[in-house]
Write an enzyme that holds these catalytic residues in place. Structure first.
Site, PDB file in Angstrom:
ATOM      1  N   GLU A 204     -27.766 -31.469  28.301  1.00  0.00           N
ATOM      2  CA  GLU A 204     -28.705 -30.997  27.267  1.00  0.00           C
ATOM      3  C   GLU A 204     -30.137 -31.446  27.583  1.00  0.00           C
ATOM      4  O   GLU A 204     -31.057 -31.267  26.785  1.00  0.00           O
ATOM      5  CB  GLU A 204     -28.282 -31.523  25.894  1.00  0.00           C
ATOM      6  CG  GLU A 204     -27.143 -30.715  25.289  1.00  0.00           C
ATOM      7  CD  GLU A 204     -25.879 -30.726  26.131  1.00  0.00           C
ATOM      8  OE1 GLU A 204     -25.355 -31.805  26.408  1.00  0.00           O
ATOM      9  OE2 GLU A 204     -25.428 -29.638  26.533  1.00  0.00           O
TER      10      GLU A 204
ATOM     11  N   ASN B  68     -21.743 -27.797  31.144  1.00  0.00           N
ATOM     12  CA  ASN B  68     -22.479 -26.550  30.925  1.00  0.00           C
ATOM     13  C   ASN B  68     -23.701 -26.436  31.834  1.00  0.00           C
ATOM     14  O   ASN B  68     -24.324 -27.427  32.173  1.00  0.00           O
ATOM     15  CB  ASN B  68     -22.934 -26.470  29.468  1.00  0.00           C
ATOM     16  CG  ASN B  68     -23.889 -27.585  29.101  1.00  0.00           C
ATOM     17  OD1 ASN B  68     -23.478 -28.739  28.988  1.00  0.00           O
ATOM     18  ND2 ASN B  68     -25.168 -27.268  28.936  1.00  0.00           N
TER      19      ASN B  68
ATOM     20  N   ASP C 259     -21.893 -22.989  25.652  1.00  0.00           N
ATOM     21  CA  ASP C 259     -21.795 -24.449  25.864  1.00  0.00           C
ATOM     22  C   ASP C 259     -20.354 -24.918  25.966  1.00  0.00           C
ATOM     23  O   ASP C 259     -19.994 -25.978  25.455  1.00  0.00           O
ATOM     24  CB  ASP C 259     -22.537 -25.219  24.755  1.00  0.00           C
ATOM     25  CG  ASP C 259     -22.526 -26.720  25.023  1.00  0.00           C
ATOM     26  OD1 ASP C 259     -22.770 -27.126  26.174  1.00  0.00           O
ATOM     27  OD2 ASP C 259     -22.248 -27.503  24.090  1.00  0.00           O
TER      28      ASP C 259
HETATM   29  O1  LIG Z   1     -23.647 -31.889  28.968  1.00  0.00           O
HETATM   30  C1  LIG Z   1     -23.565 -33.107  28.885  1.00  0.00           C
HETATM   31  O2  LIG Z   1     -24.073 -33.900  29.683  1.00  0.00           O
HETATM   32  C2  LIG Z   1     -22.792 -33.634  27.767  1.00  0.00           C
HETATM   33  C3  LIG Z   1     -22.560 -35.006  27.600  1.00  0.00           C
HETATM   34  C4  LIG Z   1     -21.761 -35.442  26.547  1.00  0.00           C
HETATM   35  C5  LIG Z   1     -21.585 -36.909  26.488  1.00  0.00           C
HETATM   36  O3  LIG Z   1     -22.097 -37.567  27.408  1.00  0.00           O
HETATM   37  O4  LIG Z   1     -20.956 -37.453  25.608  1.00  0.00           O
HETATM   38  C6  LIG Z   1     -21.172 -34.485  25.684  1.00  0.00           C
HETATM   39  C7  LIG Z   1     -21.457 -33.126  25.949  1.00  0.00           C
HETATM   40  N1  LIG Z   1     -22.234 -32.738  26.940  1.00  0.00           N
HETATM   41  C8  LIG Z   1     -20.873 -32.076  25.170  1.00  0.00           C
HETATM   42  O5  LIG Z   1     -21.127 -30.906  25.433  1.00  0.00           O
HETATM   43  C9  LIG Z   1     -19.981 -32.395  24.140  1.00  0.00           C
HETATM   44  O6  LIG Z   1     -19.380 -31.527  23.511  1.00  0.00           O
HETATM   45  C10 LIG Z   1     -19.741 -33.752  23.853  1.00  0.00           C
HETATM   46  C11 LIG Z   1     -18.939 -34.326  22.888  1.00  0.00           C
HETATM   47  C12 LIG Z   1     -19.050 -35.647  23.078  1.00  0.00           C
HETATM   48  C13 LIG Z   1     -18.388 -36.687  22.322  1.00  0.00           C
HETATM   49  O7  LIG Z   1     -18.249 -37.784  22.886  1.00  0.00           O
HETATM   50  O8  LIG Z   1     -17.992 -36.456  21.167  1.00  0.00           O
HETATM   51  N2  LIG Z   1     -19.877 -35.906  24.097  1.00  0.00           N
HETATM   52  C14 LIG Z   1     -20.317 -34.752  24.601  1.00  0.00           C
END
Ligand SMILES: O=C(O)c1cc(C(=O)O)c2c(n1)C(=O)C(=O)c1cc(C(=O)O)[nH]c1-2
Ligand SMILES: O=C(O)c1cc(C(=O)O)c2c(n1)C(=O)C(=O)c1cc(C(=O)O)[nH]c1-2
Lengths: 600, 600
Positions: free
Chosen positions: A192, A276, A318
């Site tokens: 992101e 993503n 995503d």
């Molecule tokens: O694209 C990324 O780098 C990234 C990192 C993370 C993260 O580091 O926890 C999540 C997501 N995306 C993501 O899309 C996501 O749904 C998500 C859920 C969680 C969580 O721990 O509940 N982390 C993340």
């Protein structure tokens, strides 16, 4: 031939004598009384041979002891047990406690890193941390600020420490590491924030870098060989990533690696997925955006890519492809196959041959999934292996500044980070799932290093025309590609499952209940309200001849971001706040370990 | 005559028909299935008639459910239960939760006040809060910033709110309030900031002020009548406070009121104590510093002082006199007496006639106490009622900038805020105590409004030549003035006790154990490690016919200030950090409710 190789692999695992594998990890994970790495074992099965707690007696479970971590917000991952010591980690600031199981959980040592809290601002989805790993007498921790540190497991003394990324450009960590061979593998978060995803292998002995493999970019930086790296049975060809992006977008194109690693010591291959493509506005990145959203198989020693499979080309929702790959051996059409099973965010469960990368099964594991009708399974087809996207739900076809409504699943997928488990006794997979749909409106966004690079406004809600809840806990047959049973839950099941030889499956709920169900039938056998919502992963261990079940409570993660970060605007938290607003009627922030036992 | 009055009082309590008393409080506290005010009842006995949990079956206790408060640091006080609702409070920011006991502790409403965190800087001894009170359909909360707020108990709606003090000059609150008659009584903290102590009565109906009674100063501001206010059987005389201070020191002279209130509805008298005189450097305030360190009996309607008794004239050790006054009726020398029993910080347990203020017994409740040999009990003596100070331990006689060593107890006393309980069945008091001594070096300090006004450097350590621990849990005979039994504890017992009709006494430890002991013998019957150190007060309630035990965990308070505030310098935290440093080997910050039950 396959049969032979398979038996050999089993033998190697049992003796812990593989020439490739880290003997320590194989030895320690083979002891059912322990839990040595977050995934339980290299195969990511999250299955335990312990069988004192059975479907007959699990109803008598009670709390044995508890421990407060002293940190609030989302507690993902779970404790490890090595010998008489339990290791408990926390979200940012990634504290670690070594607790003496022989002395009422007394704190043998604590590691409390000083991290710049600025890193919290560039963590997309709460300050979560999926936990530490054990190998060769070391506890290995990868902090939010991407400091990788190896501690003496007995004393907590820092053996070495190395910086793996740069939070100033949005690079952070939430994932656990995987010790493999004489190395430890780490990923990076920041999809992101327009980071460029990769995994890096560091030498366990001193933390020096061994190799690095990017998710996107030139072949040599991806450790891809145009001839020998395979994609659905064909050589991948030259410049496979560069060809799939417009201009230099791949440099800020995401494909981060914040999920789980698995490893087959026989094949010496590691498996993981990429996230993503950045930004969430698909119009800003025409093309397939390879190799985001991809399952990758790489040689553990060199990092060389063996095969890739992109589940969601040109993502428009995503649907990060980072979920765990569970390694199982099963008969398909009369033949024993080395399989890899992946429950993807996009709502399809993939069963693949983990040696060749052949796609065997791809079926929806939630009937609500509507963004694609199916995955094209015809090897002769132009679109072989691709999802058949439904135009109505294509945020790319609908275009920028158009609100595409009713897309199922929501961005957090039919399953997110919460790992599934597999029982060799029942042959079933136990999958914590989300049952959530969304509206998604992409908009143009400019890249600034270290700033959010999202480009979409989302809102989320329970899957319509269903049971009204936002989750299900399901049992899945990965050969048939079928749901065996499905337990409706009010909220997404954001915690990892555990299957045991006692024919019991455990999972936690966002309200805070630890639940035990019958592995065959799904019948609920036990339920206990822990202090806070559970997004941690249940584990089990044995101490002094007695089996225990342990789980971290502490509501948060993406689903719980409203509570965790104190957000109330429904569209905040990347669109998750509104859908999960009712959570605040059930639970409050926490950070506790609860350990269960049977009465004496 | 006394007998007659006494029986009348009992009758009034039982029927709840007193003309003076708040009928709601009498009615609600008379129901053993409830816990309606922090002290259990007006008498502060912390005794429950519930008897399902007995000394025979308490060993089977198990955790029924848990709740994380979402706040860290020291959790004092305990939950209330009114009907089907449990009310749980937190330390700063003084959040309140109403939990539905009929629906797995679901959150019916939450009150999350926005307070300026600056107030934390002027709280001496952690961000603790000893909890809310219930009266007339209202939950009444007195916040750290001295906002007094009345909430609708069913909905959480704010009925009225009033400011009772000024944090800018160090006035804060940590105490619970006491609803009495048609008023609610509140105190003030800030003895370490040179506040001028007082209690204030607000009208329950709308929060308007009814009366205010200062601890120090002119008679009219103390609501003292020179002729009718008594001191050890004599009229107090004119200007009793002003005469005991040099110049205007009384204006910044402390005597704060951060402890507990009790109330006798028959006598219509409220009882409470006043804290240390400011500063801690005795040389800066010659004189008796009246009426700091004093038990006060006042008319509940008017605030008029009935009698005072100063336990520690001219304090030289910070032995705040605010501990709870427990009201019991007992036979002494063949005569039924209305008694008040007080376990003071200074290490003496006082038994008094609560009607007249006559001093009946004053004995050490820890043999380690050495700063005074005894309390002069001879009514004919010049020093009647005064402690006989040992010169060696007199920080005033040793003077400024001299380190007086080996004083027992330490500044936090033989008992601090942690309330004792009384069982009418055994006739014994159960007292959580400290077993800590100190070195105390006073130094000259200048007063600046809102700045610490302490003037002494302290260090604390376990009582020498004893069991090595810093606490004892004791049973006390208040007529004989004798310890019946004493259980050594590694750390001070900083949690409030509960005695029940099941002949079980409960208390918590700083390591986090909830313990149950036999009310007769002190034998340990049950022990459970809760998530964090316990400084909360154990309570009990019945729901759907079943008895439960509940306690808040969350290490902190003065004893736990090192952990709570992250201090490591041994002299920090007003000298407490060093003595309790080993606590970090046992527990971490927390904030959890644990509820216990017997198996079905
Ligand atoms: O694209 C990324 O780098 C990234 C990192 C993370 C993260 O580091 O926890 C999540 C997501 N995306 C993501 O899309 C996501 O749904 C998500 C859920 C969680 C969580 O721990 O509940 N982390 C993340
Ligand atoms: O003089 C005061 O105003 C004042 C206030 C408080 C408080 O408000 O908690 C404490 C004390 N003094 C004090 O002397 C003391 O030992 C103490 C212990 C605690 C605690 O909650 O652990 N508070 C206080």
């Amino acid at each position: 031939m396959k049969h032979l190789l398979n038996s050999a692999a089993v033998a190697l695992i049992l003796t812990g004598a593989s020439a490739y594998a880290n003997e320590s990890v194989l030895t320690e994970t083979a002891k059912p009384e322990q839990w040595a790495i977050q995934t339980g074992d290299y195969a990511n099965q999250r299955y335990s041979e312990l069988d004192q707690i059975t479907r007959e007696n699990v109803g008598d479970l009670r709390v044995a002891w508890t421990f407060s971590t002293g940190v609030l917000r989302g507690h993902e991952g779970g404790p490890l047990v090595i010998g008489d010591i339990m290791y408990v980690h926390t979200p940012f600031p990634n504290n670690i406690f070594a607790l003496d199981l022989s002395d009422n959980g007394r704190i043998l040592w604590r590691h409390t890193p000083q991290q710049d809290p600025e890193v919290i601002a560039v963590m997309c989805c709460d300050t979560v941390y999926r936990g530490v790993a054990y190998a060769d007498g070391l506890i290995i921790s990868h902090q939010a600020d991407t400091t990788l540190v190896a501690l003496d497991a007995m004393t907590g003394e820092v053996k070495w420490s190395v910086q793996t990324g740069d939070p100033a450009i949005g690079e952070t960590n939430t994932a656990t590491v995987m010790p493999v061979g004489d190395k430890v593998l780490v990923g990076v978060s920041g999809g992101e924030y327009g980071v460029r995803g990769r995994i890096t292998a560091y030498n366990l002995s001193d933390g020096t870098e061994a190799w690095k493999a990017y998710s996107t970019g030139p072949d040599e930086e991806m450790l891809v060989n145009a001839e020998t790296t395979m994609h659905l049975g064909e050589p991948i060809g030259a410049d496979s990533s560069l060809n799939s992006w417009e201009g230099d977008q791949w440099k800020i194109g995401g494909g981060s690696t914040w999920g789980w690693f698995s490893y087959d010591p026989d094949l010496n291959l590691v498996y993981y997925g990429t996230g993503n493509p950045s930004t969430w506005n698909p119009s800003q990145r025409p093309g397939d955006n390879r190799w985001s959203m991809t399952i990758m198989a790489r040689d553990a020693d060199t990092g060389e890519a063996k095969w890739f499979y992109q589940k969601t080309p040109h993502d428009e929702w995503d649907y990060d492809g980072v979920n765990e790959n569970i390694l199982v051996d099963k008969e398909i059409d009369g033949e024993m196959r080395k399989l890899l099973v992946n429950f993807d965010r996009n709502g399809f469960a993939y069963t693949m041959d983990r040696e060749s990368g052949e796609l065997l099964v791809a079926e929806k594991f939630d009937p609500a999934v509507n963004w694609a009708t199916e995955v094209d399974m015809d090897p002769e087809s132009e679109t072989y292996g691709r999802p058949m996207v439904v135009s109505e739900y294509s945020t790319a076809q609908n275009g920028e500044d158009t609100n595409t409504t009713g897309v199922c699943p929501a961005a957090l997928g039919t399953k997110d980070q919460q790992p599934a488990s597999y029982s060799p006794k029942t042959g079933l997979f136990y999958v914590p799932t989300n049952h959530v749909c969304m509206d998604y409106e992409p908009f143009r966004v400019a890249y600034t290093a270290g700033q959010p690079y999202v480009g979409a406004t989302l809102s989320m809600y329970p899957a319509p025309d269903s049971h009204g809840g936002m989750g299900n806990f399901i049992a899945w047959d990965a050969v048939a590609g079928e749901i065996k049973w499905s337990l409706p839950e009010q909220f997404s099941v954001w915690s990892g499952a555990l299957a045991t030889a006692g024919d019991v499956v455990f999972y936690g709920t966002l309200e805070g209940f630890l639940k035990a169900v019958d592995a065959e039938t799904g019948e609920e056998l036990y339920s206990f309200k822990t202090p806070s919502g559970i997004i941690g992963n249940t584990m089990t261990y044995e101490h002094d001849g007695k089996q225990y079940i342990a789980v971290l409570s502490g509501v948060g993660g993406w689903a719980g971001i409203g509570l965790a970060a104190g957000l109330t605007n429904p569209n905040d938290g990347l669109g998750a706040v509104g859908g999960y607003a009712a959570l605040s009627d059930y639970t409050e922030l926490g950070g506790q370990l609860t350990v269960f036992e049977l009465p004496d």
